[in-house]
Design a protein around this motif. Structure first.
Motif, short mmCIF file in Angstrom:
data_model
loop_
_atom_site.label_atom_id
_atom_site.label_comp_id
_atom_site.label_asym_id
_atom_site.label_seq_id
_atom_site.Cartn_x
_atom_site.Cartn_y
_atom_site.Cartn_z
N THR A 25 8.06 14.52 2.14
CA THR A 25 7.64 13.38 3.49
C THR A 25 8.66 12.63 1.21
OG1 THR A 25 5.56 13.30 2.95
CG2 THR A 25 5.77 13.69 4.98
N SER B 254 2.23 13.23 -0.24
CA SER B 254 0.87 13.04 0.65
C SER B 254 0.43 14.23 0.30
CB SER B 254 1.65 13.51 1.93
OG SER B 254 -0.39 13.37 2.75
N GLY C 146 -3.38 16.00 1.38
CA GLY C 146 -4.44 16.20 1.82
C GLY C 146 -5.79 16.93 0.91
N GLU D 109 -4.75 3.83 -0.92
CA GLU D 109 -3.68 4.45 0.33
C GLU D 109 -3.19 2.61 0.64
OE1 GLU D 109 -3.58 8.15 3.59
OE2 GLU D 109 -4.73 6.13 3.31
N ILE E 98 0.93 6.11 -1.25
CA ILE E 98 0.84 8.02 -1.72
C ILE E 98 0.26 7.69 -0.16
CG2 ILE E 98 -1.30 7.49 -2.44
CD1 ILE E 98 -1.47 9.73 -3.78
N ARG E 99 0.04 8.67 0.65
CA ARG E 99 -0.49 9.07 1.58
C ARG E 99 -1.75 10.09 0.79
NH1 ARG E 99 1.22 12.09 5.49
NH2 ARG E 99 -0.67 11.39 6.66
N PRO F 225 -4.04 12.26 3.69
CA PRO F 225 -5.21 12.57 5.04
C PRO F 225 -5.70 13.07 3.96
CG PRO F 225 -3.10 13.76 4.62
CD PRO F 225 -2.73 12.42 2.83
N GLU G 119 -1.35 17.15 9.15
CA GLU G 119 -0.47 16.52 7.88
C GLU G 119 0.91 16.60 7.77
OE1 GLU G 119 -1.70 12.79 8.86
OE2 GLU G 119 -3.73 13.40 9.88
N PRO H 222 0.93 17.72 4.66
CA PRO H 222 0.72 17.48 2.88
C PRO H 222 1.48 17.62 2.41
CG PRO H 222 -1.35 19.08 4.02
CD PRO H 222 -0.67 18.99 4.89
N ASP H 223 2.21 17.57 1.09
CA ASP H 223 3.07 17.79 -0.57
C ASP H 223 2.13 19.43 -0.10
OD1 ASP H 223 4.74 16.58 0.65
OD2 ASP H 223 4.18 14.97 -0.80
#
Length: 242
Positions: A5, A9, A11, A27, A34-35, A37, A72, A74-75
């Motif tokens: 993304t 991100s 998680g 955040e 940065i995300r 979740p 979500e 995530p990376d």
């Protein structure tokens, strides 16, 4: 295969209670750079006992959380629990992370591994540890660091029974714990509990102590970015992020 993304991100599999609000704080304070979740895994506010934490870090808990995080995209995924990873030992913690990675299809790691990787990245091999846990549990972290080639020159356990109690600590109490653990030969002070609020205090702790400070929530985010190859410079998060 996942597609990265625009905003990194990470998680988080987080064991219930304590300092889960640290992550939305980060955040917001970074204006969405940065995300993070977060899924609360089963276990919650268990006692700081080895058998309890082996259950908290068990496959069923982590894989259920990883499935929930899938939406979500995530990376990477971090098992954001120091004690629930180091109780498995060096190899066990790596096996734990590998299982989450296989199930999710993205890189995975844990807070315990993150401490070792952060020390390596900063060429730190002698540390002081300010642990919130009772001593019998905290000794597992000391052994984990030894297996990573890190020498603990000073070690302080603080006998706090549960994550919920740790989450009530503020900056003055955390600083007192770190000062009590510090040693002239320690290149850094490690504060290993993701239930402890720390993301808003890292720079203050380093300024007060005059050396690198590595906290559980800080290294968790850093490691999640590292394994996803999405590194960021975040000036609020101490030497590690600068």
């Amino acid at each position: 295969m996942t597609t990265q993304t625009a905003v990194p991100s990470v998680g988080l599999l987080y064991p219930g209670v304590g300092a889960d609000d640290d992550f939305p704080f980060l955040e917001q304070s970074t204006s969405g750079a940065i995300r993070l979740p977060l899924v609360r895994t089963a276990g919650g506010d268990v006692a700081h006992l080895v058998d309890e934490l082996l259950a908290v870090g068990g496959s069923d808990n982590l894989l259920a959380g990883a499935r929930e995080l899938a939406g979500e995209a995530p990376d990477s995924i971090m098992w954001a629990c120091t004690s629930g990873s180091f109780v498995y030992g060096w190899q066990g913690a790596h096996d734990q992370a590998a299982e989450v990675s296989r199930a999710s299809g993205v890189p995975a790691s844990s807070t315990s591994i993150a401490f070792a990787q952060a020390c390596r990245a900063l060429s730190i091999d002698t540390v002081a540890v300010a642990a919130s846990y009772p001593d019998d549990l905290a000794q597992h972290f000391k052994r984990f660091l030894a297996d990573a080639g890190i020498t603990v020159v000073s070690f302080q356990s603080n006998d706090i029974a549960t994550a919920g109690e740790v989450g009530l600590l503020g900056m003055p109490e955390i600083l007192d714990m770190a000062r009590a653990a510090d040693h002239p030969d320690a290149q850094a002070i490690l504060i290993p509990d993701t239930a402890m609020h720390s993301l808003r205090f890292v720079n203050e702790l380093e300024a007060a102590l005059g050396k690198t400070v590595l906290t559980a929530n800080q290294v968790t985010i850093w490691e999640g970015l590292r394994i996803a190859d999405r590194t960021l410079t975040l000036d609020s998060l101490g030497t590690l992020f600068r």
